[in-house]
Structures are given as structure tokens and as C-alpha cells.
Design an enzyme around this catalytic site. Sequence first.
Site, PDB file in Angstrom:
ATOM      1  N   LYS A   1      60.370 -37.666  18.701  1.00 24.82           N
ATOM      2  CA  LYS A   1      60.089 -39.106  18.708  1.00 24.82           C
ATOM      3  C   LYS A   1      60.159 -39.650  17.276  1.00 24.82           C
ATOM      4  O   LYS A   1      60.706 -40.719  17.023  1.00 24.82           O
ATOM      5  CB  LYS A   1      58.715 -39.378  19.337  1.00 24.82           C
ATOM      6  CG  LYS A   1      58.741 -39.216  20.857  1.00 24.82           C
ATOM      7  CD  LYS A   1      57.369 -39.150  21.507  1.00 24.82           C
ATOM      8  CE  LYS A   1      57.528 -38.847  23.003  1.00 24.82           C
ATOM      9  NZ  LYS A   1      56.278 -38.605  23.715  1.00 24.82           N
TER      10      LYS A   1
ATOM     11  N   GLN B   1      50.106 -38.562  22.786  1.00 26.52           N
ATOM     12  CA  GLN B   1      50.847 -37.534  23.520  1.00 26.52           C
ATOM     13  C   GLN B   1      49.934 -36.800  24.507  1.00 26.52           C
ATOM     14  O   GLN B   1      48.856 -36.337  24.150  1.00 26.52           O
ATOM     15  CB  GLN B   1      51.468 -36.530  22.522  1.00 26.52           C
ATOM     16  CG  GLN B   1      52.422 -35.526  23.139  1.00 26.52           C
ATOM     17  CD  GLN B   1      53.696 -36.145  23.697  1.00 26.52           C
ATOM     18  OE1 GLN B   1      54.179 -37.163  23.218  1.00 26.52           O
ATOM     19  NE2 GLN B   1      54.244 -35.538  24.734  1.00 26.52           N
TER      20      GLN B   1
ATOM     21  N   ASP C   1      53.887 -46.584  26.479  1.00 28.07           N
ATOM     22  CA  ASP C   1      54.039 -45.637  27.598  1.00 28.07           C
ATOM     23  C   ASP C   1      53.922 -46.348  28.949  1.00 28.07           C
ATOM     24  O   ASP C   1      54.292 -45.781  29.978  1.00 28.07           O
ATOM     25  CB  ASP C   1      52.914 -44.590  27.549  1.00 28.07           C
ATOM     26  CG  ASP C   1      53.309 -43.329  26.805  1.00 28.07           C
ATOM     27  OD1 ASP C   1      54.471 -42.915  26.914  1.00 28.07           O
ATOM     28  OD2 ASP C   1      52.434 -42.752  26.124  1.00 28.07           O
TER      29      ASP C   1
HETATM   30  N1  GUN Z   1      53.700 -36.075  27.894  1.00 28.19           N
HETATM   31  C1  GUN Z   1      54.795 -35.831  28.648  1.00 28.19           C
HETATM   32  N2  GUN Z   1      55.502 -36.971  28.833  1.00 28.19           N
HETATM   33  C2  GUN Z   1      54.837 -37.943  28.172  1.00 28.19           C
HETATM   34  C3  GUN Z   1      55.071 -39.334  27.979  1.00 28.19           C
HETATM   35  O1  GUN Z   1      56.036 -39.922  28.475  1.00 28.19           O
HETATM   36  N3  GUN Z   1      54.154 -39.984  27.208  1.00 28.19           N
HETATM   37  C4  GUN Z   1      53.062 -39.375  26.668  1.00 28.19           C
HETATM   38  N4  GUN Z   1      52.214 -40.110  25.978  1.00 28.19           N
HETATM   39  N5  GUN Z   1      52.820 -38.081  26.835  1.00 28.19           N
HETATM   40  C5  GUN Z   1      53.704 -37.378  27.578  1.00 28.19           C
END
Ligand code: GUN
Length: 283
Positions: free
Chosen positions: A52, A96, A119
Amino acid sequence: MYKIIDGKVISASVKERVKCEVEKLKQNGISVGLAVIIVGEDPASKVYVANKKKACEALGIISEEYALPENTTMQELLALIDTLNKKPTVNGILCQLPLPKHLDEQMVINAISPEKDVDAFHPANVGKIMQGDFDFVPCTPAGIMEMLDYEGIDIAGKTCVVIGRSNIVGKPMGMLLLHKNGTVTICHSKTQNLKEVCASADILVAAVGRPNFVTADMVKENAVVIDVGINRVDGKLVGDVNFDAVKDKCSAITPVPGGVGPMTIAMLMQNTVTAAKKQNKVI
Ligand code: GUN
């Protein structure tokens, strides 16, 4: 003959679009910033967060990483989120998941300002998705919609089957397909006649988290098959779909790796720019 839906190509086109938008905002004195919080040492999460950060850098988005120790308390995490909610240079906040067991994930999600919730996990944003009038869409379902659109795959009137009912993928995926006038079924571990239901799908989305779960008898002739799975088997990435067994029945199919995976980060970048635009009243 099946078509491979190439997530690398499609995500590159999304990222190019986002990069242009970031540049345009910059020319108007507006910067775009994303804060990513990671708690603990989960190796997969560390890789996702690093990717990211790399994507932000490539597109001109300012990224801030907050790597907190495993023993972080709820109070400490909520205090950080409060600071980031108030920080004007942070347009998007992502924590995350999964979090260490002693932390309450829903409470953390609820603490993120809905305007910065890139998200789209906050109940306010989930509600907006239900209503069909939303700013942010969870990144994986958003990426899949982008892939279907890019490939000119029409959803209206199609039988759409989603395997998996998670808040992150299955449920929002079903809603997005419904908003495009698909006829949607969401399957799960208690679904009866799973094979038959899947084999009725014109568009089949597998988000189960079990390697090679979807077999040829679960796929309709000429179906579009979208594989959300990222499973590690003997050090190799394997999807939820048995690609080799299924591919010849499909009109189009996403590979693993190189399918849905690259789309998720591209859509996060898109959501971050949307957040910056909304906060600066550009849209
Ligand atoms: N863990 C796995 N996929 C995601 C996601 O799309 N966002 C977040 N915040 N954590 C994740």
C-alpha cells in the site's frame, strides 16, 4: 476459448487515472494523504501494508505508516485514530485487519471518521452502500466491479452467485451486483445444494478462503469466474478456484496471482483521492 481477466493491466489503468487526479489536485494546492495503521507482527499484513505504501509513493499520495507493537491497548489505538481523524493532511485512514485478539475490531472501525474511512467498513458507509448512494466501496468488491466494467461484462439480469458472506467481500459484493441489476445469491457454509447453486451462475465470485474450492462441476458453461482467494499452499499462491479444471468452461476468468489482488490496492488509492476531493469540496 476463455479470456483471462488481467488484474495487472486493469489496475495499472486505474492507477494511471488516480495519478492524474492526484496531479490535478496538487496543481490546485491540494495534497492527498493516507495513514495506515498496523498493529503487531502478522507477516501477511506487513506485506499488504508495504505494498500500500509503495502504491502511494508511485501515485504521489503521501503515506504515513503507524506500526504499533502487539501489546498496544485499545486506549492507545483509539487515541491515535482520534489524532488522525483531526489531522487535516490525512485524508484516509486504514487500520490493517486482522488486529491482535485483545483488540475490538468493530470498536476500532467505528472510531474512524466515516469521511476518512477509505475501507468503507464504518457502519455509516456500510449503510450507504445498502442504500446505493455511497462515496466509498470496500476495495476488493470495488476492484471486481472495475474488472467487470473494463471487460464490458453486463450484469443486468444475470444470475450472480457469491460464495462467502464476509463484511469485507461477500456482503458488499452482493450489494454492488444487485445495484447493477444482477440477480444475486450469497452462499455460505450452511448453503444446501452449493454445487447446483454455483452451477447456475452467469457470474460466479469465489471468496471462501479455501484453496481450489471451486471445481468444474460448480461452473456453468460460459460463466465469468472471479477468484478472490489468496491461499498459500506449499509456498505457492493458490486461489479459491481450481483454475486448470475450470478455465475451459469459462468465458472469462481471473488468475491467482495477478487477478483481483492488484485491483484491491488500486481501489484503495481511488478511495483515498475521493476522500481528499470530498474533504476539500472539489466534488
Ligand atoms: N485485511 C485484509 N483485507 C483488508 C482490507 O481490505 N482492509 C483492511 N483494513 N484490512 C484488510
